[in-house]
Write a protein that holds these residues in place. Structure first.
Motif, short mmCIF file in Angstrom:
data_model
loop_
_atom_site.label_atom_id
_atom_site.label_comp_id
_atom_site.label_asym_id
_atom_site.label_seq_id
_atom_site.Cartn_x
_atom_site.Cartn_y
_atom_site.Cartn_z
N SER A 54 0.84 -1.21 0.00
CA SER A 54 0.00 0.00 0.00
C SER A 54 0.86 1.25 0.00
N TYR A 55 2.05 1.18 0.66
CA TYR A 55 2.96 2.32 0.64
C TYR A 55 3.45 2.58 -0.78
N ALA A 56 3.77 1.53 -1.50
CA ALA A 56 4.23 1.66 -2.88
C ALA A 56 3.13 2.27 -3.75
N GLU A 57 1.88 1.88 -3.52
CA GLU A 57 0.77 2.43 -4.28
C GLU A 57 0.61 3.93 -4.01
N LEU A 81 1.53 9.63 -5.76
CA LEU A 81 1.97 10.98 -5.43
C LEU A 81 3.16 11.47 -6.24
N THR A 82 3.86 10.58 -6.94
CA THR A 82 4.99 11.02 -7.75
C THR A 82 4.49 11.68 -9.02
N LYS A 83 5.27 12.63 -9.49
CA LYS A 83 4.88 13.35 -10.70
C LYS A 83 4.99 12.45 -11.91
N ARG A 84 4.00 12.55 -12.74
CA ARG A 84 4.00 11.79 -13.98
C ARG A 84 4.48 12.68 -15.11
N GLU A 85 5.07 12.04 -16.09
CA GLU A 85 5.55 12.78 -17.24
C GLU A 85 4.35 13.20 -18.10
N ARG A 86 4.41 14.38 -18.61
CA ARG A 86 3.31 14.87 -19.44
C ARG A 86 3.29 14.15 -20.78
#
Length: 114
Positions: free
Chosen positions: A79-82, A87-92
């Motif tokens: 669940s932490y990995a999820e 929350l990490t930024k995704r590339e546009r």
């Protein structure tokens, strides 16, 4: 002749409590407490008491619900990995800027000495 009821303006309320007049006007209008004649806005004595009572209530829903904010079990690695992934930024995926194209040849207008 009957006496006029006691009234107060939003400006007087704001200066008394050290707040913005606009805040008083908006709150009174939202509660349906303000009276308006022409451009003049005022509140009656009873309206001021209702306004003060409304301001005592906490608008946050977090205070209304009882209970703990602590979860029953700690987060698992999965669940932490999820959560971290979310929350990490995704590339546009959008298109990237294109460089300006060169239009034609540049010709010098200098004729030199004739």
């Amino acid at each position: 002749m009957t006496a006029l009821p006691a009234y107060i303006t939003p400006d007087q309320i704001a200066s008394h409590f050290g707040i913005n007049e606009r805040t008083v006007r908006e709150k009174a209008k939202a509660l349906g407490l303000s009276r308006k004649i022409g451009k003049k806005v005022f509140l009656l004595e009873g309206d001021v008491h209702q306004l003060m009572e409304a301001c005592l209530e906490c608008p946050s829903s977090s205070q209304k619900e009882a209970g703990s904010i602590i979860t029953e079990a700690p987060l698992t690695v999965d669940s932490y990995a999820e959560v971290q992934k979310r929350l990490t930024k995704r590339e546009r995926n959008g298109s990237r800027r294109k460089s300006k194209r060169r239009h034609g040849n540049v010709v010098s207008m200098d004729r030199g000495q004739i």
